[in-house]
Write a protein that holds these residues in place. Structure first.
Motif, PDB file in Angstrom:
ATOM      1  N   TYR A 516       0.928  -1.219   0.009  1.00 51.24           N
ATOM      2  CA  TYR A 516       0.097  -0.050   0.111  1.00 51.24           C
ATOM      3  C   TYR A 516       0.784   1.203   0.025  1.00 51.24           C
ATOM      4  N   THR A 544      -3.907   6.973  -4.024  1.00 56.48           N
ATOM      5  CA  THR A 544      -3.436   5.835  -3.146  1.00 56.48           C
ATOM      6  C   THR A 544      -3.269   4.928  -4.192  1.00 56.48           C
ATOM      7  N   PHE A 546      -3.057   0.557  -3.930  1.00 58.37           N
ATOM      8  CA  PHE A 546      -2.965  -0.880  -3.316  1.00 58.37           C
ATOM      9  C   PHE A 546      -2.760  -1.807  -4.585  1.00 58.37           C
TER      10      PHE A 546
END
Length: 556
Positions: A516, A544, A546
């Motif tokens: 992550y 972000t 992941f």
């Protein structure tokens, strides 16, 4: 065989007895009868009550008793070593020894006859093996070179969150599930047994992968994510460099004195010339950012032409090296139209060089090191290990940087459930004024970058759940800008990774992993492909990342 044994044992027996035999008088029949009538076989010299280790013939008597079992002694447990004996007593002792030799010889003959066929088969196999070894030696690739290899498969995908527009752009560029490979072949040659000529051939197809250094967020690049000249777009001529084999290493390493080792290479990396590596993490690499001992500025892994020298003794070491990543380019002047600016030569303005000094100590289960690296004029010291803004500051080609790293590790000696711990911290200062507008990124309010930092902590459990398997986790902050002449940087983000390595066989491992990245693009964000809009300027809704993958490694 019998005659040989007799010749071996007789001198020992007679030599032991002769000092006394010369003083023997007439035969003492009672003594001979007592000696011959001893019923209990003596198996240890300690059974004699009157024999001491300080006696001059102790070792000879011990051999006769314990190795050959031919000394009976007297019924009362005495040997009477200081007493003179007659010739008859000497004959009785010698006869007992010869009987034992004859008995052993007969047993060997019987065994030889019983296993005659098996011995013949074994002899034939030995002769066959000798012939095959001779054939292999005559036809082998090299008597001085060993070949080893690592082949890696990676299958996985990324998902993105945060600003919807940024998520849409990132998904279009790197949202697919990918299947890539990395292949390394090491040819290690030694001419003296103490030197090493290493040639590494490498190939891969990560140039356009979601896990390559040309990805949307280079911080998700894998250590195994290799391709020599990047993606089709990066090559500049529409040439796809995927699947091409290149020389990744070519250097020679040799001792030059007590504790000193020198390295010279036209294709050598910084960590090839360090006496120790100050990290026990990781046993299986995932994100590239966690393979730099927590200080990718100091441990830049700069690759090019260079030389180094290290000294080590009693765990302590000092290492020093110089590398020019443009050593093979004859133009000493950097080209101003590219970033990083491309020049060439050694000790020139276009050298893109790094000079490293490391002081270290490596004990039986812990170690620590301090490193300083001076990077000059376009040495790309971060690659996929920094936010875009920090990476730009290190590779702009307009100045120099001073990079410091402090790293340490500790591994448990016996505890099964306690992990090894590796930590590292880096600080980087710049003496050149770099502007974000040079990257084509406007309105972020940052110019004149002067400092950046980074750190990490890695935990690793050996023999986790099953012997031979490993479990690992790391967390840290990739290199991010912390100071500038204008504006207050808001460039930081975190990276995490978790993995479990299944050791299927001694040569095959399968490692599922997840990771992550909280803000992989830092404060700058990235351009949309069809507009000049820059997203993530305020860093209030960062992208972000992941990701999940399965990595299969074959070692041979």
């Amino acid at each position: 065989m019998k005659a040989f044994k007799a010749l071996v044992i007789a001198p020992a027996a007679l030599g032991l007895l002769s000092p006394y035999a010369s003083f023997a008088g007439a035969m003492n029949s009672k003594t001979v009868n007592n000696y011959s009538a001893a019923d209990e076989q003596v198996t240890s010299i300690s059974q004699f009550s009157d024999v001491k280790p300080t006696d001059w013939a102790y070792q000879a008597l011990s051999n006769l008793v314990e190795r050959y079992g031919c000394v009976a002694g007297y019924p009362n447990g005495s040997y009477f070593g200081g007493k003179a004996i007659s010739r008859f007593e000497a004959a009785a002792l010698l006869n007992a020894c010869l009987d034992r030799v004859t008995e052993v010889t007969d047993q060997l003959k019987k065994l030889t006859q019983e296993f005659e066929k098996e011995l013949a088969v074994l002899k034939g196999r030995v002769n066959g093996l000798e012939a095959r070894v001779g054939t292999l030696e005559a036809n082998q690739f090299s008597t001085t070179t060993k070949l080893s290899g690592i082949a890696t498969y990676v299958i996985g995908a990324n998902s993105y969150g945060g600003n919807p527009t940024m998520v849409a752009e990132a998904s279009k560029l790197a949202g697919a599930t990918v299947f890539n490979y990395d292949l390394r072949l090491n040819l290690d040659t030694s001419f003296t047994g103490k030197d090493l000529l290493r040639t590494t051939l490498r190939s891969g197809n990560f140039g356009n992968s979601s896990f390559g250094k040309s990805s949307v967020a280079p911080l998700n690049a894998l250590e195994a994510g290799y391709q020599e000249c990047g993606s089709i777009a990066q090559s500049g001529e529409g040439v796809d460099c995927a699947n091409l084999i290149s020389i990744n290493r070519l250097f020679y390493q040799f001792p030059v004195g007590a504790g000193f080792t020198a390295t010279v290479g036209a294709r050598v990396r910084q960590d090839d010339m360090l006496a120790m590596w100050p990290s026990a993490y990781p046993a299986d690499t995932i994100l590239d950012v966690f393979t730099y001992a927590g200080a990718p500025g100091a441990y830049s892994k700069n690759l090019g032409g260079g030389a180094g020298l290290w000294w080590q003794k009693n765990g302590f070491s000092v290492s020093a090296n110089y590398i020019s990543s443009n050593a093979g380019n004859g133009n000493p002047n950097p080209t101003n139209s590219t970033i990083p600016r491309v020049g060439g030569g050694i000790l020139t303005t276009g050298a893109a060089s790094s000079t490293t000094i490391q002081l270290g100590y490596a004990g039986s289960n812990w170690g620590t090191a301090f490193a300083y690296t001076y990077s000059q004029n376009g040495a790309s010291i971060y690659g996929g290990n920094a936010t875009p803004l920090a990476a730009f500051a290190s590779s702009s080609g307009t100045g120099t940087s001073n990079n410091y790293g402090l790293s340490a590790y500790w591994t448990p000696k016996t505890a099964a459930y306690i992990p090894s711990i590796s930590v590292g911290w880096g600080y980087n200062s710049y003496d050149a004024i770099n502007t974000a507008s040079s990257l084509g990124i406007n309105n972020i309010g940052i110019s004149g970058i002067t400092a950046a930092q980074n750190w990490y902590v890695g935990l690793q459990w050996a023999d986790a759940f099953v012997k031979g398997n490993s479990l690992g986790m790391a967390v840290g902050q990739p290199t991010f800008v912390t100071a500038a002449n204008t504006g207050t940087p808001n460039d930081a983000g975190y990276a995490w990774e978790w993995w479990y390595k299944f050791q299927v066989t001694d040569n095959i491992s399968i490692t599922p992993a997840i990771f992550y990245l909280s803000n992989p693009l830092g404060q700058t964000g990235f351009r949309a492909t069809s507009t000049t809009t820059v997203y993530n300027e305020s860093n209030t809704s960062p992208l972000t990342n992941f990701g999940g993958l399965i990595k299969t490694t074959f070692r041979f």
